[in-house]
Structure formats: C-alpha cells, structure tokens
Design a protein around this motif. Sequence first.
Motif, PDB file in Angstrom:
ATOM      1  N   TYR A 155      37.005  49.679  37.907  1.00  0.00           N
ATOM      2  CA  TYR A 155      37.689  47.845  36.890  1.00  0.00           C
ATOM      3  C   TYR A 155      38.958  47.748  37.577  1.00  0.00           C
ATOM      4  N   LEU A 156      39.075  46.402  37.807  1.00  0.00           N
ATOM      5  CA  LEU A 156      40.915  46.004  37.997  1.00  0.00           C
ATOM      6  C   LEU A 156      41.012  44.332  37.204  1.00  0.00           C
ATOM      7  N   ILE A 157      41.653  45.556  36.483  1.00  0.00           N
ATOM      8  CA  ILE A 157      42.113  43.895  34.848  1.00  0.00           C
ATOM      9  C   ILE A 157      42.979  43.283  35.021  1.00  0.00           C
ATOM     10  N   PRO A 158      43.808  41.710  35.709  1.00  0.00           N
ATOM     11  CA  PRO A 158      44.978  41.876  35.548  1.00  0.00           C
ATOM     12  C   PRO A 158      45.510  42.033  34.282  1.00  0.00           C
ATOM     13  N   LYS A 159      46.777  42.466  34.745  1.00  0.00           N
ATOM     14  CA  LYS A 159      48.036  43.469  34.208  1.00  0.00           C
ATOM     15  C   LYS A 159      48.284  42.580  32.665  1.00  0.00           C
ATOM     16  N   GLU A 160      48.437  42.976  31.221  1.00  0.00           N
ATOM     17  CA  GLU A 160      48.374  42.510  29.871  1.00  0.00           C
ATOM     18  C   GLU A 160      47.315  41.982  29.214  1.00  0.00           C
ATOM     19  N   TYR A 161      46.459  41.589  30.528  1.00  0.00           N
ATOM     20  CA  TYR A 161      45.369  41.257  30.026  1.00  0.00           C
ATOM     21  C   TYR A 161      44.498  41.982  28.437  1.00  0.00           C
ATOM     22  N   ALA A 162      44.468  41.731  27.693  1.00  0.00           N
ATOM     23  CA  ALA A 162      43.922  42.506  26.171  1.00  0.00           C
ATOM     24  C   ALA A 162      42.652  41.501  25.541  1.00  0.00           C
ATOM     25  N   GLY A 163      41.355  41.756  25.435  1.00  0.00           N
ATOM     26  CA  GLY A 163      40.039  41.430  24.640  1.00  0.00           C
ATOM     27  C   GLY A 163      38.532  42.286  25.833  1.00  0.00           C
ATOM     28  N   ASP A 184      31.944  51.891  43.029  1.00  0.00           N
ATOM     29  CA  ASP A 184      32.021  50.282  42.624  1.00  0.00           C
ATOM     30  C   ASP A 184      33.731  49.408  42.572  1.00  0.00           C
ATOM     31  N   VAL A 185      34.080  48.634  42.989  1.00  0.00           N
ATOM     32  CA  VAL A 185      34.844  48.198  42.150  1.00  0.00           C
ATOM     33  C   VAL A 185      34.644  46.881  41.755  1.00  0.00           C
ATOM     34  N   PHE A 186      35.032  46.425  40.631  1.00  0.00           N
ATOM     35  CA  PHE A 186      34.630  45.015  39.988  1.00  0.00           C
ATOM     36  C   PHE A 186      36.045  44.853  39.420  1.00  0.00           C
ATOM     37  N   ARG A 187      36.761  43.836  40.348  1.00  0.00           N
ATOM     38  CA  ARG A 187      37.811  42.466  40.131  1.00  0.00           C
ATOM     39  C   ARG A 187      37.628  41.774  38.641  1.00  0.00           C
ATOM     40  N   VAL A 188      38.189  41.528  37.757  1.00  0.00           N
ATOM     41  CA  VAL A 188      37.972  41.210  36.502  1.00  0.00           C
ATOM     42  C   VAL A 188      38.936  40.137  36.865  1.00  0.00           C
ATOM     43  N   ASN A 189      38.649  38.304  36.489  1.00  0.00           N
ATOM     44  CA  ASN A 189      39.604  37.850  36.123  1.00  0.00           C
ATOM     45  C   ASN A 189      40.660  37.233  35.176  1.00  0.00           C
ATOM     46  N   ASP A 190      41.804  36.225  35.360  1.00  0.00           N
ATOM     47  CA  ASP A 190      42.537  35.966  34.024  1.00  0.00           C
ATOM     48  C   ASP A 190      42.154  35.754  32.989  1.00  0.00           C
ATOM     49  N   ARG A 191      40.048  35.348  32.598  1.00  0.00           N
ATOM     50  CA  ARG A 191      39.173  35.022  31.673  1.00  0.00           C
ATOM     51  C   ARG A 191      38.776  35.723  30.950  1.00  0.00           C
ATOM     52  N   GLY A 192      39.051  36.877  31.909  1.00  0.00           N
ATOM     53  CA  GLY A 192      38.407  38.600  31.439  1.00  0.00           C
ATOM     54  C   GLY A 192      37.112  38.742  31.574  1.00  0.00           C
ATOM     55  N   TYR A 193      36.178  38.027  32.795  1.00  0.00           N
ATOM     56  CA  TYR A 193      34.927  38.231  33.590  1.00  0.00           C
ATOM     57  C   TYR A 193      34.906  39.019  34.882  1.00  0.00           C
ATOM     58  N   ALA A 194      33.971  39.302  35.801  1.00  0.00           N
ATOM     59  CA  ALA A 194      33.366  38.914  36.549  1.00  0.00           C
ATOM     60  C   ALA A 194      32.294  39.354  37.098  1.00  0.00           C
ATOM     61  N   ILE A 195      31.788  38.402  37.529  1.00  0.00           N
ATOM     62  CA  ILE A 195      30.065  39.082  38.382  1.00  0.00           C
ATOM     63  C   ILE A 195      29.607  39.063  39.451  1.00  0.00           C
ATOM     64  N   THR A 196      28.479  40.215  40.147  1.00  0.00           N
ATOM     65  CA  THR A 196      27.832  40.754  40.573  1.00  0.00           C
ATOM     66  C   THR A 196      26.661  40.587  40.812  1.00  0.00           C
ATOM     67  N   SER A 197      26.813  41.174  42.555  1.00  0.00           N
ATOM     68  CA  SER A 197      25.398  41.190  42.712  1.00  0.00           C
ATOM     69  C   SER A 197      24.713  43.028  42.602  1.00  0.00           C
ATOM     70  N   LEU A 198      25.616  43.573  42.137  1.00  0.00           N
ATOM     71  CA  LEU A 198      24.993  44.872  41.451  1.00  0.00           C
ATOM     72  C   LEU A 198      24.739  45.492  40.072  1.00  0.00           C
ATOM     73  N   PRO A 199      23.700  45.861  40.465  1.00  0.00           N
ATOM     74  CA  PRO A 199      22.151  46.078  39.300  1.00  0.00           C
ATOM     75  C   PRO A 199      23.498  47.444  37.776  1.00  0.00           C
ATOM     76  N   GLN A 200      22.946  47.376  36.806  1.00  0.00           N
ATOM     77  CA  GLN A 200      23.895  48.095  36.014  1.00  0.00           C
ATOM     78  C   GLN A 200      24.216  49.263  36.229  1.00  0.00           C
ATOM     79  N   SER A 201      24.851  50.532  36.419  1.00  0.00           N
ATOM     80  CA  SER A 201      25.056  51.059  36.131  1.00  0.00           C
ATOM     81  C   SER A 201      24.876  52.137  34.956  1.00  0.00           C
ATOM     82  N   GLU A 202      23.797  53.453  35.484  1.00  0.00           N
ATOM     83  CA  GLU A 202      23.473  54.243  34.464  1.00  0.00           C
ATOM     84  C   GLU A 202      24.192  55.930  34.357  1.00  0.00           C
ATOM     85  N   GLY A 203      23.788  56.571  33.007  1.00  0.00           N
ATOM     86  CA  GLY A 203      24.843  57.678  32.936  1.00  0.00           C
ATOM     87  C   GLY A 203      26.191  57.745  32.355  1.00  0.00           C
ATOM     88  N   TYR A 204      26.724  58.490  32.191  1.00  0.00           N
ATOM     89  CA  TYR A 204      27.897  59.752  31.472  1.00  0.00           C
ATOM     90  C   TYR A 204      28.903  58.842  32.106  1.00  0.00           C
TER      91      TYR A 204
END
Length: 278
Positions: A155-163, A184-204
């Motif tokens: 996960y790549l999250i904008p610096k100083e984002y908290a929430g 798998d890389v997820f680029r989170v926007n400054d609103r705190g979310y991302a959309i992806t075509s990938l399914p949810q990951s499962e496991g440890y």
Amino acid sequence: MLGSKIKTALQASILFTFGFWLLFFFSEGELFSFFLIVVFLYCLFGNVIYGIPVSLLSEFLTRNLAIWRFPASALFHTFLAAVTYFIMEGFAYYAVIAAVLFFLVDEWRKWDREMPGGRRITLNTAGFLIACLLPAGFFWMLQQADLEEKTHDLYLIPKEYAGQVRIVHEIENAPAPETEGEYDVFRVNDRGYAITSLPQSEGYIEDLYYYVDDKGKREPIPDSCISHGGAGGVQGDGYDYSYTYFSVGCEEEIADQGNGPGIEDILYEEGLINQTFD
C-alpha cells in the motif's frame, strides 16, 4: 441390508463428528459448539443420500471379485466422492473423508461379525481410534494449509494521511493492476481509498505499508501505526461491491483520525452508483 447400511451411515457420521470435535477441542479449547451438531447432520445427510447408494452399488459391482474386492470397493467409494470437486469444490475434501470413513465402518461391521471375541475388541478399539484420528488429522492439515497462505499487498499512502483506508475490489474499469515482485500495489489517493480490479487477498497478512511524498519517496510505516480492519460489502439496485479496510496513524494521530469518505461516497465519486445514502 438397508438397515445395516443405515447403522453404518449413523456410526460413520458420529466418528466424523468426533474427529471434528477433537480438532475443535485442541484448537479452540472448548468442549461443545452448536456447529458440531450442524456437522453431524450434514454428514449424516450426505452418508444417507451418497454413502448408502454408492455402497450398495459397489457391492453389486464387486460381488464376483475375491482378492481385489476390497481395493476395488475402496477406489469406487473415494472416486465418486472426489467427483464432488466439480460440483461443490469447497466440500470435496470433506466428502472424500466422509466416504472413506463410511467405507471403513462398513467393512469393519462385516469383519466384526466374523471375528472371535478378544480379537474383535482389540480391532474395534484400534479401528475406532484410527477412524477418529483420520478426519482430525485431515482437518488439521487443511487448517495448517490455510494458515500458510499469505497476503502480499503493498500500500502506497499519501504522506501524513491518518485515518481509515478503503480498497474497493473487482472494479472492471479500475486502473490496470501494478505489481512489485510478488506484491500487488495499491495506490491510495489523498481521500483515503483506492479501487482495483483485483479480488480480496486471503490468508495470513504479510502486507507492506509506505507513506509516499509528492516526489515519490517512500517511507515505511511501522506496524504499530497500522490497525488491521477487515472486509465488507455493499449491495443495492443493480450493484454489489466488496471492499477491505484498515486504519493508519501513529500515536496521537490514531486518536484523531481523518474522516475518509464512506463506501457509498466512494462508489458515487467513481461513478459506480447514481446516489449516496446518509
């Protein structure tokens, strides 16, 4: 003969449930769960509608065999149980174990009527223990396999984002998935979310979290600043979406988190639904 097969189905179901109870007891430390009753009823139902007809058919087909009757009958039981993989993939493993138990109990009952008393007691005891340990060991191996499966999300999250961070999955028009090695890389926007075509990951969970500044410089986020959330879903007229979420923030930031958009707001912003709901 049908009465004998019904007794076999009942005994095999009890052994299957007892094996499940052993696993439940040693893993959870509890003596009873209503789930065990459900397991017993499901197993008994399967043994009646599957085990009895297959056993009768097997005896008919192998009636003229002598030395090879036992392995042929065993193969027949397990093969037909394995076919359930193409019908109910998630239950195929349990169907095979239930079929093997049914077959062993049925053979056990046949031998039991022909054995002398002392030998009968010894073999009955050994057979009972083996039959109980068989499903317990199998379920333990399944549990270990599930534990060994691991998530690899970055996960790549904008610096100083908290929430709270939300990832909406399986969106057809989402940006093409990115990968870095096995992650798998997820680029989170400054609103705190991302959309992806990938399914949810499962496991440890073995995910990586980074803060990213305007220049693209990454800074690892300590595990203590990540609060794992879970998964959810939202349904409506003509849509059904799933999402995962977690929170990011260190020390005092975590107590005063930013309020990211709700899942309906995200879907609305991305043009996936036509209205939001308060």
